[in-house]
Design an enzyme around this catalytic site. Structure first.
Site, mmCIF file in Angstrom:
data_model
loop_
_atom_site.group_PDB
_atom_site.id
_atom_site.type_symbol
_atom_site.label_atom_id
_atom_site.label_comp_id
_atom_site.label_asym_id
_atom_site.label_seq_id
_atom_site.Cartn_x
_atom_site.Cartn_y
_atom_site.Cartn_z
ATOM 1 N N ARG A 279 0.836 -1.196 0.000
ATOM 2 C CA ARG A 279 0.000 0.000 0.000
ATOM 3 C C ARG A 279 0.876 1.255 0.000
ATOM 4 N NH1 ARG A 279 -3.725 -1.433 4.990
ATOM 5 N NH2 ARG A 279 -4.439 0.716 4.665
ATOM 6 N N HIS A 309 6.199 -14.531 4.578
ATOM 7 C CA HIS A 309 4.837 -15.003 4.347
ATOM 8 C C HIS A 309 3.890 -14.637 5.481
ATOM 9 C CE1 HIS A 309 7.143 -18.954 5.378
ATOM 10 N NE2 HIS A 309 7.137 -18.134 6.396
ATOM 11 N N TYR A 312 1.646 -8.885 8.305
ATOM 12 C CA TYR A 312 1.229 -7.506 8.071
ATOM 13 C C TYR A 312 2.199 -6.570 8.781
ATOM 14 C CZ TYR A 312 -1.271 -3.102 8.519
ATOM 15 O OH TYR A 312 -1.606 -1.776 8.479
ATOM 16 N N TYR A 333 -3.263 -0.089 15.285
ATOM 17 C CA TYR A 333 -4.491 0.701 15.441
ATOM 18 C C TYR A 333 -5.256 0.246 16.666
ATOM 19 C CZ TYR A 333 -8.918 2.898 13.946
ATOM 20 O OH TYR A 333 -10.056 3.657 13.863
ATOM 21 N N ALA A 369 8.194 -17.109 19.525
ATOM 22 C CA ALA A 369 7.005 -17.426 18.740
ATOM 23 C C ALA A 369 5.754 -17.366 19.607
ATOM 24 C CB ALA A 369 7.148 -18.812 18.118
#
Length: 404
Positions: A279, A309, A312, A333, A369
């Site tokens: 984006r 992979h 975000y 957010y 993790a």
């Protein structure tokens, strides 16, 4: 002079006067020159063809309510004159007075091919055809400066619609069907110019490129590629298949496979996709991996970082040579405001880590993790934020016994 793929061409016209007005038969519709061919207005295709052939100065003749939209199709520094202003004729004469030789005049909507643009700019006679009504030709600058005005621009001998071999050179645009025909001509002409410049198109019939796009030599465009807007692809890249890039810059040696990239800058040798989504407002360094089902937004990524992979990265500043484990999310957010995540060089982000911004991970730090990191992780430290694992011996056997 202009240097093209044909060699050095002596210039006779390095300026153009272009009229953009509504069709007299349809005053309420947008001018055909401002309607899209592929993704860019027809005027942009005309201007870019003339620029590539050597035109450096433009005078735009249009109306006050069209001025902003028309001016956006021309390079910075172009002169604008309003057709509905009292000094329109004077502006045309003043523009021509600064020119030598001939001036290219466009007085009607038209598409032209690259070869026609070079013909208009060089010192060879151009093939004309009064019956063609292509609306583009040449005028002597001195004559235009002395006696000219807006009306004199209609006195050109119009460029022929076809060359001596019957190939299309100019197509007058009178309606939506002409625009549709010009769209295919424009795409074919641009693809041919890219091939001349050393670009390889595996399937030209499924390649769609704006005239504002540049592509470096040695780059391969695979089927179903769309390149739009202010996009610049470096040399020796591989783009596609099934890729759309808009307003981006890609360095040399990049690969973009089955992905969408928007308003971003990529360094050299970046590997993108498949199925990546970038984006706006991203700056990605060299030798970065942006892998499958990775989304980037408003972030800076340092050289050599691997985001392989299912991740975000939004509103983040990431250092160099960082490794992102699968399933990482920068939680930017909180429902009302957005915050940034900062990750230092050589950090290692474990699989399924949630980084709840504002938060930072220091140079060389690790996250375990499955952790949800809400506090800063110092450089070189390991951040663990998950419940301790507990085993209950015999639990499964008791469950099956109960079911029996």
């Amino acid at each position: 002079m202009v240097i093209s793929w044909k060699g050095v061409i002596p210039m006779v016209s390095s300026s153009a006067v272009i009229t953009i007005d509504r069709c007299p038969q349809s005053h309420d519709s947008a001018p055909l020159m401002l309607q899209p061919l592929l993704f860019a207005p027809a005027a942009v295709w005309l201007v870019r063809a003339l620029q590539n052939a050597g035109v450096e100065r433009f005078l735009i003749l249009t109306r006050s309510d069209l001025a902003e939209q028309a001016a956006a199709c021309f390079p910075e520094g172009s002169q604008l004159c309003l057709l509905d202003a009292a000094d329109a004729d004077e502006a045309v004469r003043a523009f021509a007075a600064k020119e030598e030789g001939e001036v290219i005049a466009v007085n009607a909507p038209v598409w032209i091919c690259s070869e026609a643009a070079e013909m208009l700019c060089n010192d060879d006679p151009i093939p004309t055809d009064p019956s063609a009504d292509t609306g583009i030709g040449r005028l002597h600058a001195a004559k235009l400066a002395k006696n000219g005005g807006v009306k004199m621009l209609g006195q050109i001998k119009p460029l022929a619609a076809e060359d001596e071999d019957g190939l299309p050179m100019a197509l007058p645009l009178r309606d939506a069907f002409d625009l549709m025909q010009a769209q295919e001509l424009a795409r074919t002409d641009l693809n041919a110019r890219l091939v001349e410049d050393g670009v390889r198109l595996l399937d030209p019939g499924t390649t769609y490129i704006d005239p504002t796009v540049t592509v470096g030599a040695g780059t391969v465009l695979l089927p179903n590629v769309i390149l739009r807007g202010d996009t610049h692809i470096g040399a020796n890249c591989e783009i596609g298949p099934n890729t759309m890039i808009r307003d981006c810059t890609l360095g040399d040696g990049c690969v973009a496979n089955s992905s969408q990239l928007n308003e971003a800058v990529f360094g050299a040798n970046v590997n993108i996709g498949p199925f990546a989504y970038v984006r706006p407002h991203c700056h990605v360094g060299a030798d970065v991996k942006v892998g499958d089902f990775v989304e980037l937004k408003n972030s800076t990524i340092g050289d050599g970082t691997k985001i392989s992979h299912l991740t975000y990265v939004g509103d983040s500043d990431v250092g160099g040579h960082v490794n992102f484990g699968c399933g990482t999310v920068t939680v930017n957010y909180d429902g009302t405001s957005k915050f940034r995540t900062v990750i230092g060089d050589h950090a290692f982000i474990g699989c399924n880590t949630n980084l709840v911004a504002p938060v930072s991970v220091g140079d060389g730090a690790y996250t375990a993790a499955g952790s949800t990191i809400t506090d800063d992780v110092p450089a070189g430290a390991l951040g663990i934020a998950r419940a301790r694992q507990t085993e209950i011996p015999g639990w499964a056997a008791k469950r099956f016994d109960a079911e029996d």
